[in-house]
Design a protein around this motif. Structure first.
Motif, PDB file in Angstrom:
ATOM      1  N   PHE A 166      -0.277 -18.734   2.685  1.00 33.88           N
ATOM      2  CA  PHE A 166       0.508 -17.652   2.101  1.00 33.88           C
ATOM      3  C   PHE A 166       0.147 -16.299   2.691  1.00 33.88           C
ATOM      4  O   PHE A 166      -1.017 -16.038   3.009  1.00 33.88           O
ATOM      5  CB  PHE A 166       0.261 -17.562   0.587  1.00 33.88           C
ATOM      6  N   SER A 167       1.158 -15.438   2.777  1.00 33.77           N
ATOM      7  CA  SER A 167       0.940 -14.002   2.927  1.00 33.77           C
ATOM      8  C   SER A 167       1.457 -13.341   1.657  1.00 33.77           C
ATOM      9  O   SER A 167       2.640 -13.471   1.326  1.00 33.77           O
ATOM     10  CB  SER A 167       1.680 -13.448   4.144  1.00 33.77           C
ATOM     11  N   ILE A 168       0.579 -12.668   0.955  1.00 35.66           N
ATOM     12  CA  ILE A 168       0.951 -11.958  -0.264  1.00 35.66           C
ATOM     13  C   ILE A 168       1.310 -10.537   0.151  1.00 35.66           C
ATOM     14  O   ILE A 168       0.456  -9.745   0.538  1.00 35.66           O
ATOM     15  CB  ILE A 168      -0.206 -11.958  -1.273  1.00 35.66           C
ATOM     16  N   VAL A 169       2.609 -10.232   0.103  1.00 35.99           N
ATOM     17  CA  VAL A 169       3.103  -8.950   0.611  1.00 35.99           C
ATOM     18  C   VAL A 169       3.263  -7.973  -0.547  1.00 35.99           C
ATOM     19  O   VAL A 169       3.978  -8.244  -1.515  1.00 35.99           O
ATOM     20  CB  VAL A 169       4.443  -9.122   1.346  1.00 35.99           C
ATOM     21  N   LEU A 170       2.595  -6.839  -0.452  1.00 35.60           N
ATOM     22  CA  LEU A 170       2.601  -5.826  -1.504  1.00 35.60           C
ATOM     23  C   LEU A 170       3.046  -4.493  -0.923  1.00 35.60           C
ATOM     24  O   LEU A 170       2.651  -4.120   0.180  1.00 35.60           O
ATOM     25  CB  LEU A 170       1.204  -5.666  -2.101  1.00 35.60           C
ATOM     26  N   GLY A 171       3.887  -3.785  -1.659  1.00 35.53           N
ATOM     27  CA  GLY A 171       4.240  -2.437  -1.269  1.00 35.53           C
ATOM     28  C   GLY A 171       5.629  -2.263  -0.687  1.00 35.53           C
ATOM     29  O   GLY A 171       6.021  -1.139  -0.378  1.00 35.53           O
ATOM     30  N   VAL A 172       6.382  -3.369  -0.555  1.00 36.09           N
ATOM     31  CA  VAL A 172       7.774  -3.249  -0.109  1.00 36.09           C
ATOM     32  C   VAL A 172       8.633  -2.865  -1.308  1.00 36.09           C
ATOM     33  O   VAL A 172       8.531  -3.487  -2.374  1.00 36.09           O
ATOM     34  CB  VAL A 172       8.271  -4.572   0.501  1.00 36.09           C
ATOM     35  N   GLN A 173       9.471  -1.858  -1.159  1.00 37.30           N
ATOM     36  CA  GLN A 173      10.359  -1.468  -2.250  1.00 37.30           C
ATOM     37  C   GLN A 173      11.346  -2.596  -2.522  1.00 37.30           C
ATOM     38  O   GLN A 173      12.138  -2.964  -1.680  1.00 37.30           O
ATOM     39  CB  GLN A 173      11.117  -0.190  -1.880  1.00 37.30           C
ATOM     40  N   GLY A 174      11.257  -3.166  -3.710  1.00 40.48           N
ATOM     41  CA  GLY A 174      12.023  -4.359  -4.060  1.00 40.48           C
ATOM     42  C   GLY A 174      11.131  -5.540  -4.354  1.00 40.48           C
ATOM     43  O   GLY A 174      11.586  -6.542  -4.915  1.00 40.48           O
ATOM     44  N   GLY A 175       9.847  -5.430  -4.001  1.00 38.38           N
ATOM     45  CA  GLY A 175       8.861  -6.468  -4.287  1.00 38.38           C
ATOM     46  C   GLY A 175       7.731  -5.915  -5.137  1.00 38.38           C
ATOM     47  O   GLY A 175       7.856  -4.875  -5.786  1.00 38.38           O
ATOM     48  N   MET A 176       6.610  -6.623  -5.135  1.00 34.81           N
ATOM     49  CA  MET A 176       5.460  -6.209  -5.928  1.00 34.81           C
ATOM     50  C   MET A 176       4.858  -4.910  -5.403  1.00 34.81           C
ATOM     51  O   MET A 176       4.768  -4.702  -4.197  1.00 34.81           O
ATOM     52  CB  MET A 176       4.377  -7.293  -5.906  1.00 34.81           C
ATOM     53  N   ALA A 177       4.426  -4.061  -6.320  1.00 38.59           N
ATOM     54  CA  ALA A 177       3.749  -2.829  -5.944  1.00 38.59           C
ATOM     55  C   ALA A 177       2.391  -3.153  -5.318  1.00 38.59           C
ATOM     56  O   ALA A 177       1.783  -4.193  -5.598  1.00 38.59           O
ATOM     57  CB  ALA A 177       3.570  -1.925  -7.161  1.00 38.59           C
ATOM     58  N   ALA A 178       1.918  -2.244  -4.474  1.00 35.78           N
ATOM     59  CA  ALA A 178       0.646  -2.433  -3.777  1.00 35.78           C
ATOM     60  C   ALA A 178      -0.514  -2.008  -4.666  1.00 35.78           C
ATOM     61  O   ALA A 178      -1.079  -0.921  -4.524  1.00 35.78           O
ATOM     62  CB  ALA A 178       0.643  -1.658  -2.472  1.00 35.78           C
TER      63      ALA A 178
END
Length: 274
Positions: A166-178
């Motif tokens: 997995f890559s847990i992606v944080l901080g993209v507007q529309g996804g989980m906050a960083a």
């Protein structure tokens, strides 16, 4: 503990107007990857750009980038099938026909900044099946909690290996906050024996990369994830970001996996997993 370090030199969003050091041509991407390999990276996460810097899934460009990199270093290639928001899925999925060691698999559609990242379920299944048949290791990019459940459904259908990456992606507007809370929450929900890294976009990149390393994850570094080396200072390329990740991992007592060790950790452990 050995840490797998991935370099992401380009991405689908930024341009040279954002940071003139961004690698966009095949030659620039190859130069950035080779420099990152020499700094400690063992995986190259590659997005392709056309001659106008636009994201593309052009197979001839992909073939050229892979050739330029492979002629100069043994780093493992991970192609992004995300490519870019305006690249149709039918073009993006064909990138796996270049047979890289790894490729990304995005399990869900979502809002992405001011656009839409479209990954229809049946098309994702088709791509997952093709990657399985070609023996390409999927790197599962999850931007929100429900994306994890979608990955587990694909696994249960026999489309993914039991040992998931997995890559847990944080901080993209529309996804989980960083935030650290979101990272810890997601890590706690991953299946046992999962391999994972955090991808923190923007200002939180350095701090969340460090937290991820402290929690036992791998790391990714490069201009795709942050254009800045520190506040108000553009990074002069992806290599300084890789070097920073190496320093943090080393200070935490981790070894940096070379290509042979990375192959064992990521690929050989999944060779008979389907």
């Amino acid at each position: 503990m050995s840490i797998v370090l991935t370099v992401a030199p380009t991405g689908p969003i930024a341009t040279k107007s954002d940071n003139p050091n961004l690698a966009t041509t095949p030659e620039e991407i190859a130069d950035a990857v080779v420099a990152a390999y020499e700094a400690g990276a063992s995986v190259a996460h590659i997005h392709l750009r056309d001659e106008d810097e636009r994201p593309t899934a052009d197979l001839s460009i992909g073939r050229r980038v892979i050739g330029l990199v492979s002629d100069r270093c043994p780093i493992l290639i991970q192609l992004s099938t995300g490519a870019g928001l305006d690249v149709p899925f039918e073009q993006r999925e064909k990138l796996v026909e270049l047979k890289p060691a790894m490729a990304t698999l995005n399990p869900c559609s979502m809002s992405f900044g001011g656009g839409e990242f479209l990954n229809p379920p049946n098309k994702v299944r088709r791509l997952a099946a093709r990657m399985r048949d070609l023996g390409i290791l999927p790197e599962l990019e999850i931007y929100d909690t429900g994306h994890l459940e979608a990955c587990l459904r694909l696994r249960d259908e026999g489309l993914l290996p039991e040992k998931l990456q997995f890559s847990i992606v944080l901080g993209v507007q529309g996804g989980m906050a960083a935030t650290a809370d979101n990272l810890i929450h997601m890590v706690n929900r991953l299946p046992d024996k999962s391999i994972w890294q955090v991808i923190a976009i923007g200002r939180a990149n350095a701090s969340l990369t460090a937290i991820g390393l402290a929690l036992g994850g791998n790391a990714r570094a490069g201009l795709e994830d942050t254009l800045y080396l520190r506040r108000n200072e553009l990074s002069p390329g992806s290599t300084p970001l890789v070097e920073r990740a190496v320093r943090v991992a080393t200070e935490l007592g981790h070894e940096i996996a070379d290509v042979a060790e990375t192959r064992r950790i990521l690929l050989q452990s999944n060779a008979k997993a389907f």
